[in-house]
Design an enzyme around this catalytic site. Structure first.
Site, PDB file in Angstrom:
ATOM      1  NE  ARG A   1      -2.423  18.296   7.599  1.00 26.32           N
ATOM      2  CZ  ARG A   1      -2.674  19.131   8.359  1.00 26.32           C
ATOM      3  NH1 ARG A   1      -3.165  20.294   7.609  1.00 26.32           N
ATOM      4  NH2 ARG A   1      -2.465  19.188   9.479  1.00 26.32           N
TER       5      ARG A   1
ATOM      6  CD  GLU B   1     -16.670 -17.803   3.735  1.00 25.91           C
ATOM      7  OE1 GLU B   1     -16.375 -18.259   4.860  1.00 25.91           O
ATOM      8  OE2 GLU B   1     -17.457 -16.824   3.372  1.00 25.91           O
TER       9      GLU B   1
END
Ligand SMILES: Cc1cc2nc3c(=O)[nH]c(=O)nc-3n(C[C@H](O)[C@H](O)[C@H](O)COP(=O)(O)OP(=O)(O)OC[C@H]3O[C@@H](n4cnc5c(N)ncnc54)[C@H](O)[C@@H]3O)c2cc1C
Length: 376
Positions: A258, A232
């Site tokens: 932006r 994991e």
């Protein structure tokens, strides 16, 4: 345009692109569908199949579907079963037991990894769940909690005490159907991170298990756990690569259009530095995760990679958090507006600091491997 440095292996990049392209139209169809529908759709795409058998390929598949915009909770759950259960069990189960288990690759049978108990998850040798021998088998009593997919799992991989004390041989691992009499699905948790995948509790009340539900030998539970957790830690955060790359792309586009102070935001060196820090986080994470996959593919047993796996898990989870912080800063208020073009998910990256071993405790383990006399 965000072009990341490519991995050394072109074939791996091709698998990422192939699964991104195959999953992209499905991602739109799946929006708003339940966890199991999304899980099944990804299983049908072949995400859980280990046909070619390499960890690198599976990691590329997971990255590809994440890049397509498949829900991160679903991709996390798939990565958890694939890397935290399928791969380590293939290395642990006998050939006959693997043949019985291998059908999980079609996605119709879901497995959960039930380790954590109410009083804590970091100290497995303090667990209360017990399996006592009776006749040819075992009787299991106890409870596991905060278990990913427990409310919907068909099979349970769990760990129980078969001897007293803190001996490394006090625990055993068991794999059995979730509908075995005495298995009760307890509380379900409304979690704030990776919220698509359900999480719950499993209560074991006199569960009679045949001897062949034992994984490995009696007393080898800690060794099985060392393998599942090393797997994991090594590669599960591959699930985050897609979301990280998507966030980098969205924020770069945003900064490029932006307007602030009479110019686009991306003209600012400070904004550019945040974007390049984000790119660095993605690049470092990809490099580390694919390096772990290559080590596993070379046949290095996961348990021998415990320290590298822990370092990889710490690095990628913290890079995921840092990348999200940069994206949130550059999004301004839009990060906190649910239906804006730049809503931030802060909980899911932060959760990665805790699951598969809290980073603080993993750091202690790494320092111990370097020879410091430090205990948890
Ligand atoms: C999204 C998600 C999915 C999960 N899925 C599963 C699953 O499928 N199966 C499963 O079994 N569990 C699962 N868990 C539970 C997870 O494994 C546990 O949360 C983890 O083991 C840590 O246990 P804990 O939460 O009890 O933290 P604790 O053990 O209480 O630790 C919490 C914090 O305390 C500090 N701390 C405690 N002791 C020490 C020490 N000695 N030294 C330094 N710091 C210390 C650290 O900062 C640590 O982060 C999941 C958790 C999350 C968030």
């Amino acid at each position: 345009m965000t072009e990341l440095p490519r991995l050394g292996c072109a074939a791996t990049e091709e698998v990422v692109a192939e699964f991104r392209d195959r999953a992209t139209p499905i991602a739109e169809l799946l929006a708003g569908k339940g966890f199991l529908d999304q899980w099944q759709a990804m299983a049908e795409l072949g995400v859980l199949r280990m046909a070619q058998g390499t960890v690198t390929r599976s990691l590329a598949v997971i990255e590809g579907i994440g890049l397509a915009g498949i829900d991160p909770g679903v991709v996390y759950a798939l990565a958890s079963q694939l890397f935290g259960m399928q791969f380590p069990l293939r290395a642990t189960l006998s050939e006959a037991a693997w043949a019985e288990f291998a059908h999980v690759q079609n996605g119709q049978t879901l497995v959960c990894h039930a380790l954590t108990e109410r009083k804590g998850g970091s100290d497995p040798l303090s667990m209360d769940t017990r399996a006592r021998r009776e006749g040819d088998g075992y009787v299991l009593d106890g409870a596991k909690t905060f278990i990913t997919a427990a409310p919907v799992a068909d099979l349970v991989l769990t760990f129980a005490r078969t001897a007293e004390g803190r001996s490394p041989f006090a625990l055993s691992a068991f794999l059995f159907p979730a509908d075995t009499p005495g298995v009760i699905r307890g509380s379900e948790f409304d979690k704030t991170a990776l919220s698509t995948v359900p999480m719950g509790e499993l209560v074991f009340d006199g569960v009679r298990l045949p001897a062949d539900s034992l994984v490995g030998e009696e007393g080898s539970g800690l060794a099985v756990m060392a393998s599942t957790t090393a797997w994991e830690r090594a590669v599960i955060l591959g699930y985050a690569l897609g979301p990280m790359r998507r966030l980098l792309r969205r924020i770069t586009e945003w900064a490029g259009r932006r307007e602030q102070f009479g110019r686009v935001m991306g003209n600012s060196h400070q904004v550019a530095a945040r974007i390049s820090d984000m790119a660095m986080a993605v690049h470092r994470s990809r490099t580390l995760l694919y390096a772990m996959a290559a080590r596993l593919d070379a046949g290095t047993p996961a348990r021998q990679l415990a320290a590298e796996a822990a370092l990889t898990k710490i690095s990628v989870s913290e890079d995921y958090v840092r990348l999200t912080e940069h994206a949130t800063a550059l999004s301004g208020v839009r990060a906190f507006i649910a239906d804006s073009e730049l809503p931030a998910d802060l909980h899911s990256p932060m959760a990665a600091l805790t699951y598969a071993g809290p980073n603080d405790l993993l750091r202690v383990g790494v320092a111990r491997q370097f020879g410091l006399p430090v205990e948890n």
